[in-house]
Enzyme design. Structure first.
Site, mmCIF file in Angstrom:
data_model
loop_
_atom_site.group_PDB
_atom_site.id
_atom_site.type_symbol
_atom_site.label_atom_id
_atom_site.label_comp_id
_atom_site.label_asym_id
_atom_site.label_seq_id
_atom_site.Cartn_x
_atom_site.Cartn_y
_atom_site.Cartn_z
ATOM 1 N N HIS A 19 27.925 37.615 35.841
ATOM 2 C CA HIS A 19 27.320 36.324 35.686
ATOM 3 C C HIS A 19 26.033 36.246 34.870
ATOM 4 O O HIS A 19 25.957 35.272 34.162
ATOM 5 C CB HIS A 19 27.386 35.855 37.135
ATOM 6 C CG HIS A 19 28.662 35.632 37.936
ATOM 7 N ND1 HIS A 19 28.796 36.388 38.971
ATOM 8 C CD2 HIS A 19 29.924 34.892 37.521
ATOM 9 C CE1 HIS A 19 30.058 36.113 39.584
ATOM 10 N NE2 HIS A 19 30.597 35.260 38.570
ATOM 11 N N LYS A 43 39.421 27.081 50.318
ATOM 12 C CA LYS A 43 39.329 28.560 50.129
ATOM 13 C C LYS A 43 38.386 29.430 51.004
ATOM 14 O O LYS A 43 37.365 28.509 51.594
ATOM 15 C CB LYS A 43 38.624 28.541 48.687
ATOM 16 C CG LYS A 43 39.067 29.678 47.744
ATOM 17 C CD LYS A 43 38.617 29.641 46.606
ATOM 18 C CE LYS A 43 38.158 30.748 45.695
ATOM 19 N NZ LYS A 43 37.849 30.616 44.266
ATOM 20 N N ARG A 92 36.836 37.352 30.097
ATOM 21 C CA ARG A 92 37.086 38.911 30.176
ATOM 22 C C ARG A 92 38.181 39.538 29.532
ATOM 23 O O ARG A 92 38.231 40.520 29.008
ATOM 24 C CB ARG A 92 36.878 39.417 31.552
ATOM 25 C CG ARG A 92 35.644 39.508 32.251
ATOM 26 C CD ARG A 92 35.651 39.232 33.689
ATOM 27 N NE ARG A 92 36.369 38.246 34.257
ATOM 28 C CZ ARG A 92 36.162 37.692 35.664
ATOM 29 N NH1 ARG A 92 35.669 38.269 36.462
ATOM 30 N NH2 ARG A 92 36.820 36.757 35.874
ATOM 31 N N SER A 130 33.670 39.444 40.697
ATOM 32 C CA SER A 130 33.335 39.018 42.142
ATOM 33 C C SER A 130 34.479 39.935 43.190
ATOM 34 O O SER A 130 34.117 40.283 44.183
ATOM 35 C CB SER A 130 33.180 37.772 42.382
ATOM 36 O OG SER A 130 31.949 37.396 41.825
HETATM 37 P P1 ADP Z 1 35.673 31.096 39.596
HETATM 38 O O1 ADP Z 1 36.111 31.280 41.221
HETATM 39 O O2 ADP Z 1 35.491 29.544 39.174
HETATM 40 O O3 ADP Z 1 36.390 32.056 38.745
HETATM 41 P P2 ADP Z 1 33.412 33.030 39.421
HETATM 42 O O4 ADP Z 1 32.347 33.280 40.517
HETATM 43 O O5 ADP Z 1 34.476 34.356 39.980
HETATM 44 O O6 ADP Z 1 34.179 31.806 39.661
HETATM 45 O O7 ADP Z 1 33.257 33.310 38.048
HETATM 46 C C1 ADP Z 1 32.568 32.206 37.336
HETATM 47 C C2 ADP Z 1 32.630 32.351 35.992
HETATM 48 O O8 ADP Z 1 31.996 33.816 35.529
HETATM 49 C C3 ADP Z 1 33.897 32.489 35.486
HETATM 50 O O9 ADP Z 1 33.933 31.831 34.220
HETATM 51 C C4 ADP Z 1 34.138 34.093 35.163
HETATM 52 O O10 ADP Z 1 35.110 34.120 33.837
HETATM 53 C C5 ADP Z 1 32.866 34.467 34.593
HETATM 54 N N1 ADP Z 1 32.723 35.782 34.870
HETATM 55 C C6 ADP Z 1 32.590 36.501 35.900
HETATM 56 N N2 ADP Z 1 32.558 37.917 35.687
HETATM 57 C C7 ADP Z 1 32.346 38.019 34.569
HETATM 58 C C8 ADP Z 1 32.099 39.088 33.394
HETATM 59 N N3 ADP Z 1 32.033 40.450 34.124
HETATM 60 N N4 ADP Z 1 32.105 38.803 31.868
HETATM 61 C C9 ADP Z 1 32.151 37.474 31.637
HETATM 62 N N5 ADP Z 1 32.274 36.529 32.544
HETATM 63 C C10 ADP Z 1 32.453 36.541 33.730
#
Ligand code: ADP
Length: 161
Positions: A19, A43, A92, A130
């Site tokens: 992030h 959720k 990703r 995450s």
């Molecule tokens: P959500 O539940 O909305 O997917 P996340 O917190 O998992 O929320 O992710 C938020 C954003 O961060 C998403 O666009 C996700 O693709 C991006 N993201 C998370 N980890 C990475 C990473 N390692 N590389 C690029 N983008 C990431």
């Protein structure tokens, strides 16, 4: 000139270096970035909203362009409310793309033309999520390599809240 405002929405359960890497690269593109936790009452999260907000504030506290916030209901409505014309999302892999493509088209309709800006994760970051971090923590492992230095999660303290 109207300021360029973007929202980087997510669950941040917890925030990872993946992030942070996306926000760092988005910073030169916008005047203001709202890093905002979308709260979905259906959720289940591992960490409380308060804890997740606290981590975001610690990580981005020194960055004047970043505002940490949270919202309920639709992301597009939140963008309209705060005057953001852009969403930021990280990609990703192909499954991220398939999912995000539909969501961005919906957000464009619901949010009166909001554009989603996609940043492809840097080499060496695309395996970080995450979900993986939560699994490591629940399994009693050390997730430190995936967490920003400011985020300390103790190993095996039951399920952290
Ligand atoms: P959500 O539940 O909305 O997917 P996340 O917190 O998992 O929320 O992710 C938020 C954003 O961060 C998403 O666009 C996700 O693709 C991006 N993201 C998370 N980890 C990475 C990473 N390692 N590389 C690029 N983008 C990431």
């Amino acid at each position: 000139m109207t300021p360029k405002i973007a929202v980087f929405p997510g669950s941040f359960d917890p925030i990872t270096i993946g992030h942070v890497e996306i926000v760092k690269r988005a910073l030169p593109l916008f005047d203001q970035i709202y890093v905002a936790i979308g709260v979905n009452s259906q959720k289940k999260y591992l960490f409380s909203l308060e804890q997740r907000i606290e981590w975001l504030k610690t990580v981005f506290g020194k960055e004047p362009k970043v505002i940490v916030d949270h919202f309920e209901n639709l992301t597009a409505h939140y963008c309209l409310r705060i005057g953001a014309k852009y969403l930021i999302r990280g990609l990703r892999n192909a499954s991220d793309f398939d999912y995000e493509k539909t969501i961005s088209q919906l957000n464009s309709i619901v949010g009166n033309g909001i554009d989603t800006i996609f940043l492809i994760s840097e080499p060496g970051y695309s395996h970080i999520s995450s979900t993986i971090v939560r699994e490591i923590i629940i399994g009693g492992g050390d997730a430190t390599p995936f967490l920003p230095a400011e985020v300390k999660i103790e190993i095996l303290k039951g399920f952290p809240r």
